[in-house]
Design a protein around this motif. Structure first.
Motif, PDB file in Angstrom:
ATOM      1  N   VAL A   1       0.913  -1.086  -0.147  1.00  0.00           N
ATOM      2  CA  VAL A   1       0.009  -0.042   0.050  1.00  0.00           C
ATOM      3  C   VAL A   1       0.854   1.163  -0.083  1.00  0.00           C
ATOM      4  CG1 VAL A   1      -1.825   1.228   1.139  1.00  0.00           C
ATOM      5  CG2 VAL A   1      -1.669  -1.218   1.320  1.00  0.00           C
ATOM      6  N   ASN A   2       0.943   2.154  -1.059  1.00  0.00           N
ATOM      7  CA  ASN A   2       1.466   3.472  -1.196  1.00  0.00           C
ATOM      8  C   ASN A   2       0.980   4.471  -0.083  1.00  0.00           C
ATOM      9  OD1 ASN A   2       2.769   2.188  -3.089  1.00  0.00           O
ATOM     10  ND2 ASN A   2       1.715   3.176  -4.607  1.00  0.00           N
ATOM     11  N   GLY A   3       1.840   5.332   0.233  1.00  0.00           N
ATOM     12  CA  GLY A   3       1.516   6.422   1.423  1.00  0.00           C
ATOM     13  C   GLY A   3       0.367   7.157   0.810  1.00  0.00           C
ATOM     14  N   GLY A   4       0.080   7.360  -0.390  1.00  0.00           N
ATOM     15  CA  GLY A   4      -1.135   8.293  -0.949  1.00  0.00           C
ATOM     16  C   GLY A   4      -2.202   7.328  -1.053  1.00  0.00           C
ATOM     17  N   ALA A   5      -2.446   6.391  -0.546  1.00  0.00           N
ATOM     18  CA  ALA A   5      -3.655   5.503  -0.597  1.00  0.00           C
ATOM     19  C   ALA A   5      -4.986   6.169   0.128  1.00  0.00           C
ATOM     20  CB  ALA A   5      -3.288   4.186  -0.230  1.00  0.00           C
ATOM     21  N   SER A   6      -6.149   5.898  -0.490  1.00  0.00           N
ATOM     22  CA  SER A   6      -7.342   6.262   0.201  1.00  0.00           C
ATOM     23  C   SER A   6      -8.115   5.162   0.765  1.00  0.00           C
ATOM     24  CB  SER A   6      -8.060   6.907  -0.859  1.00  0.00           C
ATOM     25  OG  SER A   6      -7.368   8.081  -1.656  1.00  0.00           O
ATOM     26  N   ALA A   7      -8.569   5.458   2.059  1.00  0.00           N
ATOM     27  CA  ALA A   7      -9.395   4.565   2.690  1.00  0.00           C
ATOM     28  C   ALA A   7     -10.525   4.017   1.886  1.00  0.00           C
ATOM     29  CB  ALA A   7      -9.981   5.115   3.911  1.00  0.00           C
ATOM     30  N   GLY A   8     -10.824   2.682   1.808  1.00  0.00           N
ATOM     31  CA  GLY A   8     -11.878   1.982   1.128  1.00  0.00           C
ATOM     32  C   GLY A   8     -11.784   0.521   1.310  1.00  0.00           C
ATOM     33  N   SER A   9     -12.740  -0.225   0.493  1.00  0.00           N
ATOM     34  CA  SER A   9     -12.577  -1.671   0.344  1.00  0.00           C
ATOM     35  C   SER A   9     -12.558  -1.995  -1.030  1.00  0.00           C
ATOM     36  CB  SER A   9     -14.172  -2.155   0.872  1.00  0.00           C
ATOM     37  OG  SER A   9     -14.362  -3.678   0.645  1.00  0.00           O
ATOM     38  N   TYR A  10     -11.291  -2.476  -1.191  1.00  0.00           N
ATOM     39  CA  TYR A  10     -10.837  -2.824  -2.453  1.00  0.00           C
ATOM     40  C   TYR A  10     -10.747  -4.250  -2.705  1.00  0.00           C
ATOM     41  CZ  TYR A  10      -8.935   1.915  -2.371  1.00  0.00           C
ATOM     42  OH  TYR A  10      -9.009   3.393  -2.273  1.00  0.00           O
ATOM     43  N   ASN A  11     -11.207  -4.699  -4.114  1.00  0.00           N
ATOM     44  CA  ASN A  11     -11.129  -5.790  -4.561  1.00  0.00           C
ATOM     45  C   ASN A  11     -10.363  -6.342  -5.727  1.00  0.00           C
ATOM     46  OD1 ASN A  11     -13.524  -7.264  -2.682  1.00  0.00           O
ATOM     47  ND2 ASN A  11     -14.421  -5.405  -3.553  1.00  0.00           N
ATOM     48  N   SER A  12      -9.792  -7.506  -5.886  1.00  0.00           N
ATOM     49  CA  SER A  12      -9.129  -8.021  -6.891  1.00  0.00           C
ATOM     50  C   SER A  12      -9.350  -9.790  -6.831  1.00  0.00           C
ATOM     51  CB  SER A  12      -7.496  -7.873  -6.656  1.00  0.00           C
ATOM     52  OG  SER A  12      -6.856  -8.464  -7.742  1.00  0.00           O
ATOM     53  N   THR A  13      -9.231 -10.056  -8.107  1.00  0.00           N
ATOM     54  CA  THR A  13      -9.279 -11.387  -8.563  1.00  0.00           C
ATOM     55  C   THR A  13      -8.037 -12.035  -8.792  1.00  0.00           C
ATOM     56  OG1 THR A  13     -11.743 -11.197  -9.210  1.00  0.00           O
ATOM     57  CG2 THR A  13     -10.621 -13.380  -9.868  1.00  0.00           C
ATOM     58  N   ILE A  14      -7.388 -13.057  -8.251  1.00  0.00           N
ATOM     59  CA  ILE A  14      -6.407 -13.838  -8.756  1.00  0.00           C
ATOM     60  C   ILE A  14      -6.821 -15.110  -9.474  1.00  0.00           C
ATOM     61  CG2 ILE A  14      -4.311 -15.143  -7.776  1.00  0.00           C
ATOM     62  CD1 ILE A  14      -4.134 -13.311  -5.308  1.00  0.00           C
ATOM     63  N   THR A  15      -6.209 -15.246 -10.601  1.00  0.00           N
ATOM     64  CA  THR A  15      -6.436 -16.405 -11.462  1.00  0.00           C
ATOM     65  C   THR A  15      -5.319 -17.312 -11.346  1.00  0.00           C
ATOM     66  OG1 THR A  15      -7.948 -15.220 -13.018  1.00  0.00           O
ATOM     67  CG2 THR A  15      -6.883 -17.020 -14.111  1.00  0.00           C
ATOM     68  N   TRP A  16      -5.363 -18.526 -10.849  1.00  0.00           N
ATOM     69  CA  TRP A  16      -4.398 -19.481 -11.089  1.00  0.00           C
ATOM     70  C   TRP A  16      -4.439 -20.413 -12.229  1.00  0.00           C
ATOM     71  CZ3 TRP A  16      -1.153 -19.005  -6.830  1.00  0.00           C
ATOM     72  CH2 TRP A  16      -1.711 -18.320  -5.661  1.00  0.00           C
ATOM     73  N   THR A  17      -3.190 -20.850 -12.687  1.00  0.00           N
ATOM     74  CA  THR A  17      -3.253 -21.365 -14.100  1.00  0.00           C
ATOM     75  C   THR A  17      -2.068 -22.526 -13.753  1.00  0.00           C
ATOM     76  OG1 THR A  17      -3.515 -19.546 -15.549  1.00  0.00           O
ATOM     77  CG2 THR A  17      -2.547 -21.539 -16.221  1.00  0.00           C
ATOM     78  N   LEU A  18      -2.536 -23.703 -13.971  1.00  0.00           N
ATOM     79  CA  LEU A  18      -1.834 -25.088 -13.712  1.00  0.00           C
ATOM     80  C   LEU A  18      -1.538 -25.983 -15.028  1.00  0.00           C
ATOM     81  CD1 LEU A  18      -0.711 -27.179 -11.696  1.00  0.00           C
ATOM     82  CD2 LEU A  18      -2.785 -28.113 -11.968  1.00  0.00           C
ATOM     83  N   ALA A  19      -0.402 -26.014 -15.293  1.00  0.00           N
ATOM     84  CA  ALA A  19      -0.150 -26.605 -16.680  1.00  0.00           C
ATOM     85  C   ALA A  19       0.859 -27.840 -16.640  1.00  0.00           C
ATOM     86  CB  ALA A  19       0.356 -25.571 -17.779  1.00  0.00           C
ATOM     87  N   ASN A  20       0.748 -28.572 -17.519  1.00  0.00           N
ATOM     88  CA  ASN A  20       1.701 -29.790 -17.765  1.00  0.00           C
ATOM     89  C   ASN A  20       2.944 -29.207 -18.262  1.00  0.00           C
ATOM     90  OD1 ASN A  20       3.061 -32.013 -18.444  1.00  0.00           O
ATOM     91  ND2 ASN A  20       1.515 -33.077 -19.733  1.00  0.00           N
ATOM     92  N   ALA A  21       3.986 -29.433 -17.634  1.00  0.00           N
ATOM     93  CA  ALA A  21       5.463 -28.750 -17.782  1.00  0.00           C
ATOM     94  C   ALA A  21       6.049 -29.502 -18.907  1.00  0.00           C
ATOM     95  CB  ALA A  21       6.271 -28.487 -16.785  1.00  0.00           C
ATOM     96  N   GLU A  22       5.737 -30.752 -19.621  1.00  0.00           N
ATOM     97  CA  GLU A  22       6.606 -31.358 -20.334  1.00  0.00           C
ATOM     98  C   GLU A  22       6.542 -30.880 -21.826  1.00  0.00           C
ATOM     99  OE1 GLU A  22       4.777 -35.311 -20.723  1.00  0.00           O
ATOM    100  OE2 GLU A  22       5.445 -36.148 -18.608  1.00  0.00           O
TER     101      GLU A  22
END
Length: 719
Positions: A698-719
């Motif tokens: 969180v940067n020093g200039g951030a504003s208060a709030g309820s923030y949301n993000s979506t993490i996408t996981w990708t699983l792949a065969n490495a052969e």
């Protein structure tokens, strides 16, 4: 012949001058037609040579007519009486004196035996006249005869030294002569000398090959014809002499092969004559000489290069002198070899060695580009395959493969086969960037006829490019028939597709039937997914009663696996090949537990801070596919937003060695390869703590709030 009419020439008239405008007699000589019709495979050469016409020059380039040697041209130097021919390379085809170089060619000297004259010479030169370089008389006219258009002219019987002679030879040169007419010591009364170059060695010699420097006084020795000392002649010093007491050395109406090998470091030239059979192309011992060359005498300005070519001449006697090139010096330096492997016996097939009917054979031709000013272009492999070896098509209709240095592969269709001959154009040229091509064909030794042993003849294969030709010779061998036989058959569930879920169940069962003999042991030869694996030896009793072959676990892949087996025994019986399919249902690769909601909370202080999750992350991967299976886990994250407001900050992934932002570009989180002993489930987040894992910056200039993000996981065969 060399100046046989010297005695009839009036003193004071230049000998060579008679040839300038003298009419020539036409000859109905069929040897030229025969030579062109029987010419070996060679190159087109018009791009390499210049035929200078500033003075009389009989040289020309002829298309050969042998249908078995297409696109071949011959350099023709002479073909009639009183001719002088010369042909020199252009500026783009000079001989590089600083690099090892090989040249090879076929030479034809007519079939007129003792009536032939005078021969020709291979020459390296840096004469200031360039492509107009040739021997001249005192009037600057062409001078042939024993000079062959390159040596110094012996046309003044009053001279006591060769100093004047050498100024009229081809300057700054080295020559290799092919002398078809012996110039022995002239008789009393001969005027003008010019008949004695060959007077200092055996009177029984008829023809010879020798070398020296045409413009050096040390090449010539002056001799007095009589006691008066007023009539003199010159003899020539013959270095690296190859001579013959008959006329079969050159003028026998057949083609003769020559290989020239220049060693740049040692500064030596090796010439090997008659080192190939003109009918078969097979290597012969021939005659060979190696001579040193002082490059300062042919390259006084130290350019590192020399023009090269051929000169030739005739007199009252004549001959058709022709040259067909296989390798033009400096254009392409390439090699080809061939190896035959008996893969059943596990050994290379040597000359006159023995293989057994049914043995599996691998024939390999290796082509290598070594150096040159051009790529080796448009290569056609003209393969003469060994007899008593059958080359059968695979399931795709191919009998072999060409593999190039750049990794590309070219299939060889069975349709290219015609008996034991196969011709195929290579898809790729060879160069320093793509220097090799390996041609591989798989076959089986076969036996026909009533004799126990069949002798297989040696074979010669040619690799014909547009600018270089090489050959590869395979020695002959013997195929022995057997009085016994063996067949192999799959048994049990191996007769159909076998489905397994564990590597330990990857087995193939089979049974051997042996007739006509009692071997002591049997060897199983397995191939799994195209790879030949280690042989397995069992007793003959085990083979006959039925045996089990277990596929190594590390050779299995998920899905269908092809397993091929054949057997051999101590009697040299070779069975048929049986093929089984194993469908390995090797488990699955999937996510285990993955946290659905993770929160980061904190109080804004106006300073930059890094927040840890309020509850631990839980990320795991389940892989039940077995040993040597690999996977990679990556993640991306959408921007952190509160409605339309974006957070001044970002998610990051931290390890002990650094941190990476989590954004729209994939970040590697974890990778793994199973060794067959670890658990099927890998807990990726098990070692995440207050220093490693996913954090929120969180940067020093951030504003208060309820923030949301979506993490996408990708699983792949490495052969």
């Amino acid at each position: 012949m060399k100046w046989r009419k010297a005695a009839a020439i009036v003193a004071g008239l230049a000998v060579g001058g008679l040839w300038g405008g003298q009419a020539q007699t036409a000859h109905a000589d069929y040897s030229l037609t025969q030579a062109l019709a029987s010419a070996p495979q060679g190159l087109p050469v018009t791009d390499y040579f210049v035929i200078d016409k500033t003075s009389a020059n009989s040289a020309n380039i002829q298309d050969t007519t042998n249908a078995k040697a297409p696109n071949t041209q011959a350099v023709a130097l002479t073909g009639n009486t009183n001719q002088i021919g010369r042909i020199w390379t252009n500026d783009n085809t000079e001989f590089n004196l600083n690099k090892n170089t090989t040249a090879s060619m076929w030479m034809f000297f007519d079939g007129r035996t003792s009536s032939s004259g005078d021969g020709m010479a291979f020459v390296l030169q840096n004469d200031s006249r360039g492509t107009a370089a040739r021997t001249t008389n005192s009037l600057g006219e062409n001078m042939g005869g024993e000079t062959m258009g390159v040596w110094a002219p012996d046309d003044d019987s009053t001279q006591t030294t060769p100093d004047s002679m050498v100024t009229r030879a081809v300057q700054n040169s080295w020559a290799l002569e092919f002398d078809t007419y012996m110039n022995a010591k002239p008789t009393t009364g001969t005027v003008g000398g010019a008949l004695g170059f060959d007077a200092d060695y055996s009177a029984t010699a008829k023809q010879h090959i020798a070398s020296n420097y045409p413009a050096q006084t040390s090449t010539y020795q002056m001799r007095a014809l009589d006691s008066s000392g007023k009539t003199n002649y010159a003899t020539m010093v013959h270095n690296g002499l190859i001579s013959s007491t008959n006329y079969r050395l050159m003028t026998d109406g057949t083609w003769h092969h020559l290989t020239l090998t220049w060693n740049a470091k040692a500064k030596t030239m090796t010439y090997a004559y008659n080192d190939k059979d003109p009918k078969t192309g097979a290597a012969l011992t021939g005659d060979s000489q190696t001579v040193p060359i002082d490059t300062s005498l042919i390259d006084p300005d130290n350019t590192g290069k020399a023009r090269w070519g051929f000169t030739g001449s005739t007199g009252t006697n004549y001959e058709n002198n022709l040259v067909v090139f296989e390798k033009v010096p400096g254009v392409v330096d390439s090699t080809s070899t061939v190896t035959l492997m008996d893969t059943t016996l596990g050994q290379t097939v040597a000359s006159n060695s023995t293989v057994y009917a049914g043995d599996h054979m691998k024939l390999t031709y290796d082509l290598t580009y070594q150096d040159g000013s051009q790529s080796w272009k448009a290569i056609t492999a003209k393969l003469n395959l060994p007899g008593s070896v059958s080359f059968n098509a695979d399931a795709d209709g191919n009998v072999g493969t060409i593999t190039y240095a750049d990794g590309q592969k070219q299939a060889i269709s069975a349709s290219k086969l015609s008996g034991q001959s196969l011709s195929i154009l290579l898809d790729e040229d060879l160069s320093m960037d793509n220097a090799t091509a390996k041609i591989t064909l798989n076959g089986t030794a076969s036996h026909a006829g009533s004799a126990t042993t069949t002798a297989v003849a040696s074979t010669i294969s040619n690799f014909v490019g547009s600018n270089a030709i090489t050959t590869a010779s395979l020695d002959g061998f013997n195929v022995v028939s057997l009085g016994s036989s063996m067949t192999l058959a799959l048994t049990g569930d191996s007769t159909g597709t076998k489905t397994i879920t564990s590597a330990t169940d990857a087995t193939v069962t089979a049974k051997a039937t042996i007739l006509g003999g009692s071997p002591s042991d049997v060897t199983i030869h397995p191939t799994v997914n195209g790879e030949d694996l280690d042989n397995v030896k069992i007793t003959a009793s085990q083979a006959s009663s039925g045996f089990t072959y277990t596929v190594p676990a590390d050779k299995l892949k998920a899905g269908d696996n092809s397993v091929q087996l054949y057997a051999t025994d101590s009697l040299h019986d070779v069975s048929n090949v049986v093929a089984a399919t194993i469908d390995y249902q090797a488990g699955t690769l999937d996510f285990g537990d993955v946290s659905q909601n993770v929160a980061y909370t904190g109080a804004l202080t106006g300073a930059q801070q890094q927040l840890t999750p309020t509850t631990p992350w839980d990320v795991s991967v389940s892989d039940t596919r077995g040993q040597n299976q690999s996977w990679q886990l990556t993640a991306t994250a959408s921007p952190l937003v509160d409605g339309d407001k974006a957070l001044a900050g970002a998610l990051v992934y931290k390890t002990n060695t650094g941190e990476s932002p989590l954004g729209m570009t994939s970040t590697l989180i974890a990778s793994h390869t199973s060794d067959g002993t670890t658990a099927a489930v890998t807990d990726v987040s098990s070692d995440w703590n207050d220093r490693t894992g996913i954090f929120l910056n969180v940067n020093g200039g951030a504003s208060a709030g309820s923030y949301n993000s979506t993490i996408t996981w990708t699983l792949a065969n490495a052969e």
